[in-house]
Write a protein that holds these residues in place. Sequence first.
Motif, PDB file in Angstrom:
ATOM      1  N   SER A   8      11.858  15.466  -4.129  1.00 41.24           N
ATOM      2  CA  SER A   8      11.839  15.937  -2.742  1.00 41.24           C
ATOM      3  C   SER A   8      10.634  16.823  -2.420  1.00 41.24           C
ATOM      4  N   ASP A   9      10.009  17.414  -3.454  1.00 37.19           N
ATOM      5  CA  ASP A   9       8.867  18.292  -3.196  1.00 37.19           C
ATOM      6  C   ASP A   9       7.532  17.551  -3.189  1.00 37.19           C
ATOM      7  N   ARG A  10       7.559  16.242  -3.382  1.00 36.77           N
ATOM      8  CA  ARG A  10       6.313  15.466  -3.422  1.00 36.77           C
ATOM      9  C   ARG A  10       5.970  14.914  -2.040  1.00 36.77           C
ATOM     10  N   ARG A  11       4.684  14.905  -1.742  1.00 38.55           N
ATOM     11  CA  ARG A  11       4.199  14.303  -0.505  1.00 38.55           C
ATOM     12  C   ARG A  11       3.330  13.106  -0.862  1.00 38.55           C
ATOM     13  N   ILE A  12       3.438  12.070  -0.050  1.00 36.98           N
ATOM     14  CA  ILE A  12       2.763  10.807  -0.320  1.00 36.98           C
ATOM     15  C   ILE A  12       1.383  10.809   0.332  1.00 36.98           C
ATOM     16  N   PRO A  13       0.300  10.618  -0.434  1.00 40.10           N
ATOM     17  CA  PRO A  13      -1.045  10.563   0.163  1.00 40.10           C
ATOM     18  C   PRO A  13      -1.199   9.307   1.007  1.00 40.10           C
ATOM     19  N   TRP A  14      -1.677   9.485   2.239  1.00 43.87           N
ATOM     20  CA  TRP A  14      -1.734   8.344   3.155  1.00 43.87           C
ATOM     21  C   TRP A  14      -2.880   8.495   4.137  1.00 43.87           C
ATOM     22  N   ALA A  63       0.831  -1.203   0.000  1.00 43.35           N
ATOM     23  CA  ALA A  63       0.000   0.000   0.000  1.00 43.35           C
ATOM     24  C   ALA A  63       0.868   1.256   0.000  1.00 43.35           C
ATOM     25  N   ALA A  64       1.949   1.223   0.793  1.00 43.69           N
ATOM     26  CA  ALA A  64       2.874   2.360   0.821  1.00 43.69           C
ATOM     27  C   ALA A  64       3.525   2.552  -0.544  1.00 43.69           C
ATOM     28  N   LEU A  65       3.852   1.459  -1.210  1.00 44.44           N
ATOM     29  CA  LEU A  65       4.431   1.526  -2.552  1.00 44.44           C
ATOM     30  C   LEU A  65       3.443   2.160  -3.533  1.00 44.44           C
ATOM     31  N   ALA A  66       2.183   1.724  -3.475  1.00 46.06           N
ATOM     32  CA  ALA A  66       1.168   2.291  -4.359  1.00 46.06           C
ATOM     33  C   ALA A  66       1.006   3.784  -4.112  1.00 46.06           C
ATOM     34  N   ALA A  67       0.997   4.180  -2.844  1.00 44.36           N
ATOM     35  CA  ALA A  67       0.841   5.599  -2.510  1.00 44.36           C
ATOM     36  C   ALA A  67       2.039   6.407  -3.003  1.00 44.36           C
ATOM     37  N   ALA A  68       3.256   5.845  -2.850  1.00 44.45           N
ATOM     38  CA  ALA A  68       4.460   6.544  -3.313  1.00 44.45           C
ATOM     39  C   ALA A  68       4.445   6.702  -4.828  1.00 44.45           C
ATOM     40  N   LYS A  69       3.924   5.710  -5.525  1.00 40.24           N
ATOM     41  CA  LYS A  69       3.820   5.818  -6.983  1.00 40.24           C
ATOM     42  C   LYS A  69       2.811   6.886  -7.374  1.00 40.24           C
ATOM     43  N   LEU A  86      -6.476   2.710  -1.561  1.00 41.79           N
ATOM     44  CA  LEU A  86      -6.002   2.426  -0.224  1.00 41.79           C
ATOM     45  C   LEU A  86      -7.136   2.440   0.796  1.00 41.79           C
ATOM     46  N   ASP A  87      -8.214   1.786   0.485  1.00 44.71           N
ATOM     47  CA  ASP A  87      -9.339   1.658   1.415  1.00 44.71           C
ATOM     48  C   ASP A  87      -8.854   0.905   2.653  1.00 44.71           C
ATOM     49  N   PRO A  88      -8.891   1.523   3.865  1.00 46.38           N
ATOM     50  CA  PRO A  88      -8.385   0.859   5.061  1.00 46.38           C
ATOM     51  C   PRO A  88      -9.033  -0.491   5.339  1.00 46.38           C
ATOM     52  N   SER A  89     -10.313  -0.657   4.983  1.00 43.00           N
ATOM     53  CA  SER A  89     -10.994  -1.921   5.245  1.00 43.00           C
ATOM     54  C   SER A  89     -10.395  -3.058   4.423  1.00 43.00           C
ATOM     55  N   VAL A  90      -9.779  -2.690   3.293  1.00 47.09           N
ATOM     56  CA  VAL A  90      -9.135  -3.705   2.457  1.00 47.09           C
ATOM     57  C   VAL A  90      -7.701  -3.917   2.887  1.00 47.09           C
ATOM     58  N   LEU A  91      -7.031  -2.811   3.271  1.00 46.89           N
ATOM     59  CA  LEU A  91      -5.620  -2.890   3.638  1.00 46.89           C
ATOM     60  C   LEU A  91      -5.394  -3.649   4.938  1.00 46.89           C
TER      61      LEU A  91
END
Length: 286
Positions: free
Chosen positions: A119-125, A54-60, A78-83
């Motif tokens: 470096s200027d990108r933020r990962i949605p989480w 999930a972290a990999l998908a978010a970073a992509k 990244l639906d928490p119920s699935v993760l």
Amino acid sequence: MSDIAVVVGELREEWGTTDRMIAKLSSAQWNLETPSPGWRIKDQIAHLATSDAAALAAAKFAGLATPPSPAEVTGKALDPSVLGDQSARLTARMPQPVVVGLWRATRRKLAETLIELPSDRRIPWFGRSLTASAMASARIMETWAHTVDISDALGLGIDATDRLRHTAYMAVENRDGSFRAHDQDPPDEEVRLELTLPSGVEWIAGPAHTSSRVLGTALDFCLVAARRRHRDDTDLQAVGLAADRWLQVVQAYAGAAGSGRQPRALESKADIFMPDNERRADEQQQ
């Protein structure tokens, strides 16, 4: 925290510690129950594999020319119920070599992606966003926490290194979230954290002017913040009401708190915290 290459290097070290612990587990050990109710060792590794994925998908997502918002990602991929439990349980049904192989491949790609992320990108989480460095710290924290469960199940000592500062950092960052997870309003007064890392170096967070402080070892604090030990089973000291309240709810991760651990009678705290090889050497000297 620091340069992304350094933090990712420490993340790889944390993964390596866990990998060495499980590399030669028998089928019976793979199915051992851990202190987390309903979670066997195989569930713990399956969870690490799916959460790293999930972290990999978010970073992509963060690497896209027009990254989606955290809310958009949480509502879709990244639906928490699935993760959470569901995906880990499904992954754990696969043969042991497949689960471990999946985890190794996923984490390798995650490390590469975090280092390459602009470096200027933020990962949605999950409704918020993290820098690549903060995401690496979060992965260190979660890997270590689940490894504590595995260590407990196998009767091994807990791995304690200065990488614990990442778990402490995540707990500080989630201070207000810890209170909200328990349906409480955070206190107005700030808390200063003064911890001793395994190397003997002091790790401090929070303003010097506040009278509310949490004192103790990084290991004790991180065990409580990861909700792997009850605070009564540690030597942590809370000075002031705000500090005491925080220790009651502290957690190093966002989201639901879970039931946590109940206080337990320890024959020897040293036996819990001492790595297996040090314990054997100590017994031989006696």
